[in-house]
Write a protein that holds these residues in place. Structure first.
Motif, PDB file in Angstrom:
ATOM      1  N   HIS A 167       0.488  -0.901  -0.025  1.00  0.00           N
ATOM      2  CA  HIS A 167      -0.176  -0.187  -0.028  1.00  0.00           C
ATOM      3  C   HIS A 167       0.987   1.666  -0.026  1.00  0.00           C
ATOM      4  O   HIS A 167       0.202   2.547  -0.220  1.00  0.00           O
ATOM      5  CB  HIS A 167      -0.763   0.304   0.988  1.00  0.00           C
ATOM      6  N   GLY A 168       2.100   1.432   0.176  1.00  0.00           N
ATOM      7  CA  GLY A 168       2.823   2.592   0.151  1.00  0.00           C
ATOM      8  C   GLY A 168       3.335   2.450  -1.573  1.00  0.00           C
ATOM      9  O   GLY A 168       3.767   3.569  -0.855  1.00  0.00           O
ATOM     10  N   TRP A 169       3.332   1.226  -1.823  1.00  0.00           N
ATOM     11  CA  TRP A 169       4.171   1.486  -3.044  1.00  0.00           C
ATOM     12  C   TRP A 169       2.648   2.113  -3.989  1.00  0.00           C
ATOM     13  O   TRP A 169       2.817   3.169  -4.438  1.00  0.00           O
ATOM     14  CB  TRP A 169       4.215   0.639  -3.116  1.00  0.00           C
ATOM     15  N   TRP A 170       1.414   1.806  -3.611  1.00  0.00           N
ATOM     16  CA  TRP A 170       0.110   2.524  -4.070  1.00  0.00           C
ATOM     17  C   TRP A 170       0.049   4.080  -4.079  1.00  0.00           C
ATOM     18  O   TRP A 170       0.316   4.820  -5.003  1.00  0.00           O
ATOM     19  CB  TRP A 170      -0.943   1.907  -3.618  1.00  0.00           C
ATOM     20  N   SER A 171       0.345   4.622  -2.548  1.00  0.00           N
ATOM     21  CA  SER A 171       0.757   5.798  -2.419  1.00  0.00           C
ATOM     22  C   SER A 171       2.196   6.524  -3.510  1.00  0.00           C
ATOM     23  O   SER A 171       1.445   7.578  -4.099  1.00  0.00           O
ATOM     24  CB  SER A 171       0.956   5.681  -0.631  1.00  0.00           C
ATOM     25  N   MET A 172       2.682   5.971  -3.147  1.00  0.00           N
ATOM     26  CA  MET A 172       4.410   6.631  -3.948  1.00  0.00           C
ATOM     27  C   MET A 172       3.687   6.741  -5.397  1.00  0.00           C
ATOM     28  O   MET A 172       3.643   7.521  -6.064  1.00  0.00           O
ATOM     29  CB  MET A 172       5.137   5.244  -3.959  1.00  0.00           C
ATOM     30  N   GLY A 173       2.841   5.497  -5.717  1.00  0.00           N
ATOM     31  CA  GLY A 173       2.571   5.503  -7.504  1.00  0.00           C
ATOM     32  C   GLY A 173       1.562   7.082  -7.060  1.00  0.00           C
ATOM     33  O   GLY A 173       1.623   7.212  -8.333  1.00  0.00           O
ATOM     34  N   ALA A 174       0.459   7.539  -6.789  1.00  0.00           N
ATOM     35  CA  ALA A 174      -0.140   8.028  -6.612  1.00  0.00           C
ATOM     36  C   ALA A 174       0.279  10.002  -6.367  1.00  0.00           C
ATOM     37  O   ALA A 174       0.512  10.473  -6.799  1.00  0.00           O
ATOM     38  CB  ALA A 174      -0.794   7.987  -5.349  1.00  0.00           C
ATOM     39  N   VAL A 175       1.647   9.792  -5.750  1.00  0.00           N
ATOM     40  CA  VAL A 175       2.659  10.874  -5.683  1.00  0.00           C
ATOM     41  C   VAL A 175       2.727  10.998  -7.241  1.00  0.00           C
ATOM     42  O   VAL A 175       3.060  12.550  -7.458  1.00  0.00           O
ATOM     43  CB  VAL A 175       3.020  10.755  -4.635  1.00  0.00           C
ATOM     44  N   VAL A 176       3.693  10.311  -7.976  1.00  0.00           N
ATOM     45  CA  VAL A 176       4.120  10.522  -8.891  1.00  0.00           C
ATOM     46  C   VAL A 176       2.827  10.396 -10.130  1.00  0.00           C
ATOM     47  O   VAL A 176       3.743  11.400 -11.445  1.00  0.00           O
ATOM     48  CB  VAL A 176       5.403   8.744  -9.124  1.00  0.00           C
ATOM     49  N   GLY A 177       1.874   9.961  -9.739  1.00  0.00           N
ATOM     50  CA  GLY A 177       1.074  10.184 -11.081  1.00  0.00           C
ATOM     51  C   GLY A 177       0.417  11.746 -10.725  1.00  0.00           C
ATOM     52  O   GLY A 177       0.383  12.644 -12.089  1.00  0.00           O
ATOM     53  N   GLY A 178       0.315  11.838  -9.471  1.00  0.00           N
ATOM     54  CA  GLY A 178       0.146  13.262  -9.203  1.00  0.00           C
ATOM     55  C   GLY A 178       1.212  14.666 -10.119  1.00  0.00           C
ATOM     56  O   GLY A 178       0.706  15.877 -10.195  1.00  0.00           O
ATOM     57  N   LEU A 179       2.383  13.954  -9.338  1.00  0.00           N
ATOM     58  CA  LEU A 179       2.834  15.242 -10.186  1.00  0.00           C
ATOM     59  C   LEU A 179       3.255  15.018 -11.115  1.00  0.00           C
ATOM     60  O   LEU A 179       2.926  16.355 -11.626  1.00  0.00           O
ATOM     61  CB  LEU A 179       4.268  14.555  -9.124  1.00  0.00           C
ATOM     62  N   LEU A 180       3.351  14.283 -11.771  1.00  0.00           N
ATOM     63  CA  LEU A 180       3.272  14.013 -13.589  1.00  0.00           C
ATOM     64  C   LEU A 180       2.070  14.844 -14.386  1.00  0.00           C
ATOM     65  O   LEU A 180       1.722  15.496 -15.148  1.00  0.00           O
ATOM     66  CB  LEU A 180       3.051  12.580 -14.103  1.00  0.00           C
ATOM     67  N   GLY A 181       0.660  14.404 -12.682  1.00  0.00           N
ATOM     68  CA  GLY A 181      -0.313  15.143 -14.254  1.00  0.00           C
ATOM     69  C   GLY A 181      -0.087  17.063 -14.001  1.00  0.00           C
ATOM     70  O   GLY A 181      -0.911  17.676 -14.623  1.00  0.00           O
ATOM     71  N   ALA A 182      -0.211  17.167 -12.355  1.00  0.00           N
ATOM     72  CA  ALA A 182       0.267  18.570 -12.509  1.00  0.00           C
ATOM     73  C   ALA A 182       1.218  19.727 -13.305  1.00  0.00           C
ATOM     74  O   ALA A 182       1.235  20.212 -13.644  1.00  0.00           O
ATOM     75  CB  ALA A 182       0.184  18.857 -10.827  1.00  0.00           C
ATOM     76  N   LEU A 183       2.051  18.730 -13.788  1.00  0.00           N
ATOM     77  CA  LEU A 183       3.375  18.957 -14.267  1.00  0.00           C
ATOM     78  C   LEU A 183       2.849  18.838 -16.084  1.00  0.00           C
ATOM     79  O   LEU A 183       2.869  20.230 -16.474  1.00  0.00           O
ATOM     80  CB  LEU A 183       4.622  18.156 -14.718  1.00  0.00           C
ATOM     81  N   GLY A 184       2.062  18.054 -16.619  1.00  0.00           N
ATOM     82  CA  GLY A 184       1.488  18.336 -17.383  1.00  0.00           C
ATOM     83  C   GLY A 184       0.441  19.412 -17.956  1.00  0.00           C
ATOM     84  O   GLY A 184       0.169  20.253 -18.804  1.00  0.00           O
ATOM     85  N   ALA A 185      -0.383  19.491 -16.527  1.00  0.00           N
ATOM     86  CA  ALA A 185      -0.893  20.596 -16.310  1.00  0.00           C
ATOM     87  C   ALA A 185      -0.476  21.932 -16.550  1.00  0.00           C
ATOM     88  O   ALA A 185      -0.984  23.532 -17.323  1.00  0.00           O
ATOM     89  CB  ALA A 185      -1.795  20.984 -15.398  1.00  0.00           C
ATOM     90  N   GLN A 186       0.977  21.892 -16.234  1.00  0.00           N
ATOM     91  CA  GLN A 186       1.888  23.223 -16.082  1.00  0.00           C
ATOM     92  C   GLN A 186       2.240  23.709 -16.906  1.00  0.00           C
ATOM     93  O   GLN A 186       2.078  25.384 -17.545  1.00  0.00           O
ATOM     94  CB  GLN A 186       3.115  23.585 -14.655  1.00  0.00           C
ATOM     95  N   VAL A 187       2.504  23.198 -17.951  1.00  0.00           N
ATOM     96  CA  VAL A 187       3.035  22.662 -19.142  1.00  0.00           C
ATOM     97  C   VAL A 187       2.019  23.250 -20.331  1.00  0.00           C
ATOM     98  O   VAL A 187       2.613  23.101 -21.406  1.00  0.00           O
ATOM     99  CB  VAL A 187       4.606  22.134 -19.831  1.00  0.00           C
ATOM    100  N   GLY A 188       0.475  23.130 -20.251  1.00  0.00           N
ATOM    101  CA  GLY A 188      -0.334  23.339 -20.900  1.00  0.00           C
ATOM    102  C   GLY A 188      -0.087  21.256 -21.712  1.00  0.00           C
ATOM    103  O   GLY A 188      -0.682  21.671 -22.940  1.00  0.00           O
ATOM    104  N   LEU A 189       0.278  20.558 -21.779  1.00  0.00           N
ATOM    105  CA  LEU A 189       0.127  19.611 -22.178  1.00  0.00           C
ATOM    106  C   LEU A 189      -1.356  18.792 -22.496  1.00  0.00           C
ATOM    107  O   LEU A 189      -2.197  18.739 -21.678  1.00  0.00           O
ATOM    108  CB  LEU A 189       1.317  17.822 -21.475  1.00  0.00           C
TER     109      LEU A 189
END
Length: 420
Positions: free
Chosen positions: A140-162
């Motif tokens: 479940h810790g790895w699930w949360s790590m995936g959630a953090v990584v996914g959230g960061l990638l999504g936030a970066l995608g929003a920031q750069v207008g992907l």
């Protein structure tokens, strides 16, 4: 027999951990793009909350068929195959062109996720039996790590207008490929190979709830009351988690003037703190027990969300959501542990019912928050989070406490042992 796990067992552990990671990352990468989807589809908060709330119906229905599917295909094939399908439906969320499209995509993604969730946990239990020690919290810790990584990638995608469709397409290719690659390292053989109980197959909610026994074993009715209480602990926990998942970015946009990346930070902070809490939670639980850990955690959640709402600033909001995530980190393992060890009910019944009830939080909370926010404001609607935490505080007495196992608990009808 040596306590050192065999190489194939270690590889299987990492393979299951990878599926947990992908499961968290695939869905959570879309969450920071929710504000863009709301604007694109011109949705009110009520309409958006209703779409988010109706999505878990797919999971509630699909979870009933999990056991029969596991028997037919095996937990390894099912967890990997359904994760690939879940990532495909996540792609259709990015491509949504209407409210109905969005709701249907969320519903199918939830259905795939529910079966993936059950089967990857079941396969993880196979690996845990080979390890002869607890390793479930790390999954479940790895699930949360995936959630953090996914959230960061999504936030970066929003920031750069992907573009939304580009992000969804890239995510599907990456996550589906990694899931398929993990399959070769899952454990071979029948899923009952490591099981030491008489029933070789885990029961699904559908099978358990359809049993026709009208004569309950002595104490079972009282024990089922404890199971329901444990389920509502997770209903409240899921509702709190949804506050960061579905509403964190919208709260930041509605309350402050921030960049798209900063808008995604509450979700990232909540999942990041939850990840740390899960990786480090075992020593805390061993020292305090699940009950005291839950009580302290619920107080942390109350303080965190109150800080975010009473001292409105982007920094306090991020800190507040992080405290909320830390507070609820160990509740899912705690509730499942208490249900699994509960005496007075058939083996597997407690875990099955608690797991099924847990999804109600993700079903009920989004439309409620959306409706209240449209009537008042989103900030006021998020005061539901401290109320949910108070509910956990009240119901925490049904959780196990290792420190009190030597005491006489016969007089406490809410204690998992006394309830039998």
């Amino acid at each position: 027999m040596s306590s050192i796990p065999a190489p194939e067992d270690r590889r299987a552990r990492w393979a299951v951990s990878l599926v947990f990671f992908i499961n968290g990352a695939s869905m959570c990468m879309v969450l920071p793009r929710y504000p863009e989807l709301v604007r694109k589809l011109d949705l009110t908060n009520t309409a958006f909350g209703l779409a988010i709330g109706l999505g878990p119906i797919g999971g509630l229905l699909a979870g009933l068929a999990a056991a029969s599917l596991m028997r037919r295909f095996g937990t390894a094939r099912l967890s990997v195959g359904l994760q690939v399908l879940a990532s495909l439906f996540h792609l259709t969320i990015y491509a949504s062109q209407s409210w109905l499209w969005l709701m249907a995509s969320l519903m199918f993604a939830s259905a795939c996720d529910a079966i993936t969730d059950i089967s990857m946990n079941a396969h993880g239990m196979r690996v845990e039996r080979r390890y002869r020690r607890s390793i479930m919290n790390s999954y479940h810790g790895w699930w949360s790590m995936g959630a953090v990584v996914g959230g960061l990638l999504g936030a970066l995608g929003a920031q750069v207008g992907l573009p939304l469709l580009w992000q969804g397409g890239i995510g599907f290719l990456v996550f589906a490929s990694l899931a398929l690659l993990s399959f070769r390292h899952h454990l071979p053989g029948h899923d009952s190979s490591e099981r030491m109980v008489s029933s070789p197959h885990p029961a699904s909610a559908g099978e358990v709830l359809s049993e026709r026994s009208s004569r309950l074993p002595r104490g079972m009715a009282k024990a089922m009351g404890v199971v329901v209480a444990l389920g509502f602990v997770l209903v409240f926990t899921g509702s709190i988690e949804d506050a960061g998942n579905s509403w964190g970015a919208l709260f930041m946009n509605a309350t402050f003037t921030v960049t798209p990346f900063v808008a995604g930070l509450p979700f990232i902070a909540m999942q990041g703190a939850q990840m740390v809490g899960r990786f480090l939670g075992d020593p805390v639980v061993d020292r305090w027990g699940d009950r005291m850990t839950a009580r302290v955690g619920s107080l942390l959640a109350i303080v965190g969300m109150s800080l975010a709402l009473l001292v409105p600033h982007p920094v306090t909001a991020v800190i507040g959501f992080a405290l909320v995530g830390w507070g609820i980190a160990t509740l899912f393992p705690a509730a499942f542990r208490a249900a699994d060890e509960l005496e007075g009910i058939p083996h597997g019944l407690g875990v099955t019912v608690v797991g099924w009830l847990a999804r109600l939080g993700f079903f009920l909370s989004p439309p409620l928050v959306g409706w209240v926010s449209d009537q008042l404001t989103l900030a006021r609607a998020l005061w539901l989070v401290p109320l949910y935490a108070i509910g956990i505080l009240v119901l925490s007495r049904v959780l196990d406490t290792r420190k009190e196992r030597h005491l006489n608990v016969d007089s406490d009808p809410f204690h998992p042992v006394a309830a039998s």
